[in-house]
Scaffold this active site. Sequence first.
Site, PDB file in Angstrom:
ATOM      1  N   ASP A  56       0.819  -1.214   0.000  1.00 38.08           N
ATOM      2  CA  ASP A  56       0.000   0.000   0.000  1.00 38.08           C
ATOM      3  C   ASP A  56       0.852   1.264   0.000  1.00 38.08           C
ATOM      4  OD1 ASP A  56      -2.102  -1.713   0.045  1.00 38.08           O
ATOM      5  OD2 ASP A  56      -2.978  -0.989   1.916  1.00 38.08           O
ATOM      6  N   ARG A 138      -0.168   6.106  17.207  1.00 41.87           N
ATOM      7  CA  ARG A 138      -0.334   7.115  16.158  1.00 41.87           C
ATOM      8  C   ARG A 138       0.243   8.489  16.496  1.00 41.87           C
ATOM      9  NH1 ARG A 138      -0.106   2.843  13.661  1.00 41.87           N
ATOM     10  NH2 ARG A 138      -1.967   1.966  12.692  1.00 41.87           N
ATOM     11  N   ASP A 167      -7.578   5.990  12.234  1.00 40.55           N
ATOM     12  CA  ASP A 167      -6.183   6.387  12.151  1.00 40.55           C
ATOM     13  C   ASP A 167      -5.983   7.694  11.393  1.00 40.55           C
ATOM     14  OD1 ASP A 167      -5.151   4.411  13.701  1.00 40.55           O
ATOM     15  OD2 ASP A 167      -4.591   3.089  12.051  1.00 40.55           O
ATOM     16  N   SER A 222      -6.860  -7.828   8.053  1.00 44.35           N
ATOM     17  CA  SER A 222      -5.690  -6.954   8.108  1.00 44.35           C
ATOM     18  C   SER A 222      -5.131  -6.951   9.520  1.00 44.35           C
ATOM     19  CB  SER A 222      -6.053  -5.530   7.684  1.00 44.35           C
ATOM     20  OG  SER A 222      -6.964  -4.951   8.603  1.00 44.35           O
TER      21      SER A 222
END
Length: 479
Positions: A56, A138, A167, A222
Amino acid sequence: MSKSVKATKATKAAPAPKAKPVSTAAASVAPAAPAVAAKAGQGVKKVVLAYSGGLDTSIILKWLQDEYGCEVVTFTADIGQGEEIEPARAKALKMGIKPENIFIEDLREEFVRDFVFPMFRANALYEGEYLLGTSIARPLIAKRLIEIAKKTKGDAISHGATGKGNDQVRFELGAYALLPGVKVIAPWREWDLLSREKLLAYADKHGIPVDFKKRKGGAPYSMDANLLHISYEGGVLEDPNFEPEANMWRLTNSPEKAPGKAQVIELTYVKGDVVAIDGVKMSPATVLTKLNEIGGKHGIGRLDKVENRYVGMKSRGCYETPGGTILLSGHRAIESITLDREVLALKDDLMPRYARMIYNGYWFSPERELLQGLIDKSQETVNGTVKLKLYKGTILVVGRESKTDSLFDAKISTFDDDGGAYNQADAAGFIKLNALRLRIGANVKAQRSASAKKPATKPAAKPAVKKAVAAKPAAKAAK
């Protein structure tokens, strides 16, 4: 040049049509135009990309080069995801990134010391269960993106978070808090590569390597990993009634296959943080690594949860947080003997709000920082040791001690003769005073009930009214 850029230029060249009147009601519900401030090359010469080296972000890297025609700086962080990150350098070089524009950093100690440990001082749990493993990583990544952007004189930052998840909010709120004027490029909110087939076609067209598993469909879900946890979502897990297969879990044994013998460990706390395991001093990252190993062996820390995302939808996620689960149990145990009752109650009242701040991306907000100061102040006396027994997915506290800060006074709490340390007769007055409002309320309630049961009083009878009889004339009476 992207289709959206071409469309913008074509619109400017054509004469503007007359605007049709729009009702206030219609305008109020019309969807807002997507906020793509950085699109169309608006001053973006250099962008810092959060880059894992995976498919990605490799596609994003090439897409940024093509769509924005800008220089790309890559940032790859090791926060304990358990994968080799150095190959990201070779991949970035192959994509034409200058060596001086490739940043690969080991952030494990900073992650645990400055983010995980402060959060665990608050005993933070989102919606009563989730230990915030993804959420807390994050702000650190956002912080380094901004620092690297300043260092390299970048105009923008970019990330691979989708437009449906939390996110994107966490990355961008963190970035804006640290650099208010930063431009953010979020490809998943801009491009049309919204299916696996389109992504693979783009990769093939531009010579981006795709491993066999991803080409054949990849994993059925995922994953996101760091030193605190692994999360699993999407794919087959989107059915909240589907039980994940046993081989999904990576960090923990199943409780059924965990050792049949319990293990007791001792955690040493200084100001609310674990500084040693079984008497061996360790750094923050080493502590968490060791607890993951021990907890994983005993099947500690699995969670299957449907949670409420900040963007508004419900989402099912599975989590493994063995070390974090041990940290939470141990921390609550040491606080139980070192914190005043009302201080502990206040922390428990504030904890859900603190947890939501982290989950929703407000780590760098003034309210979180203010609350952190209060939490850290409470931890000054949280010193001592805790013994935990681990067995087949369970944690049992079997001992806690603080030689300097314990509020547990055995002379007062004993059920044996306390030598007058506690006058039990005082309890009568204490109970009566605390019961005063209850007694008053009960008396009023009884009075209301008694009044309701009394028969209604009949109104007094009116006196009879006799008809007036006219007096007969005296003459007639004489007859």
